[in-house]
Design a protein around this motif. Sequence first.
Motif, short mmCIF file in Angstrom:
data_model
loop_
_atom_site.label_atom_id
_atom_site.label_comp_id
_atom_site.label_asym_id
_atom_site.label_seq_id
_atom_site.Cartn_x
_atom_site.Cartn_y
_atom_site.Cartn_z
N ILE A 62 0.86 -1.19 0.00
CA ILE A 62 0.00 0.00 0.00
C ILE A 62 0.89 1.23 0.00
O ILE A 62 1.73 1.40 0.88
CB ILE A 62 -0.93 0.03 1.23
CG1 ILE A 62 -1.84 -1.21 1.25
CG2 ILE A 62 -1.75 1.32 1.25
CD1 ILE A 62 -2.66 -1.35 2.52
N VAL A 63 0.70 2.07 -1.00
CA VAL A 63 1.40 3.36 -1.07
C VAL A 63 0.34 4.41 -1.31
O VAL A 63 -0.26 4.47 -2.38
CB VAL A 63 2.47 3.38 -2.18
CG1 VAL A 63 3.14 4.74 -2.25
CG2 VAL A 63 3.50 2.29 -1.96
N ASP A 64 0.06 5.20 -0.28
CA ASP A 64 -0.87 6.30 -0.39
C ASP A 64 -0.06 7.58 -0.45
O ASP A 64 1.17 7.55 -0.38
CB ASP A 64 -1.83 6.31 0.80
CG ASP A 64 -2.75 5.10 0.83
OD1 ASP A 64 -3.07 4.55 -0.23
OD2 ASP A 64 -3.16 4.70 1.95
N ASP A 65 -0.73 8.71 -0.51
CA ASP A 65 -0.02 9.99 -0.65
C ASP A 65 1.08 10.17 0.38
O ASP A 65 2.22 10.42 0.03
CB ASP A 65 -1.01 11.16 -0.56
CG ASP A 65 -1.92 11.22 -1.78
OD1 ASP A 65 -1.53 10.71 -2.86
OD2 ASP A 65 -3.03 11.77 -1.65
N ASP A 66 0.74 10.08 1.67
CA ASP A 66 1.71 10.32 2.72
C ASP A 66 1.90 9.11 3.62
O ASP A 66 2.35 9.25 4.76
CB ASP A 66 1.30 11.52 3.58
CG ASP A 66 1.61 12.84 2.91
OD1 ASP A 66 2.49 12.86 2.02
OD2 ASP A 66 0.98 13.84 3.27
#
Length: 148
Positions: A62-66
């Motif tokens: 999981i790679v979200d904005d921050d």
Amino acid sequence: MGADGGVVGDRTLAFLAGLHRLVIRVTGGRLGWRLGRLEVVELHTRGRRSGERRSAMLTAPIVDDDRIVLVASKGGADRHPAWYLNLVADPRVELTTRTGLRPMIARTADADERAALWPRVVRSYAGYRRYQERTARVIPVVICEPAT
């Protein structure tokens, strides 16, 4: 998995991580920052005993904005990976991504957070489900957020 059906050993993992770093370096970063559908990151921690800088090549389901989420699976081994023990001792970490070096604070997801994240984790890579089935330990889900 090893030839005996067991989990891949530490030396094999270290060799593969070194090979992965080499691919990134030789290709100028054109290859190596993805592994299938997963993003690849290099996690930098401080050794909990040595204080030395340690690095591990990991996939990030999981790679979200921050936020970048990591899974301390170690292929379903019965013990936690060293990188996880290091960040528990000192949560100030750095992540090298395709876009550069990012100072982050890492923490283990609590039970509710893990329950919410786990379905996304296994959608990204079904192998994580098999790893959890292979071990009696609850595989930690690690949330990395920007250091302030």
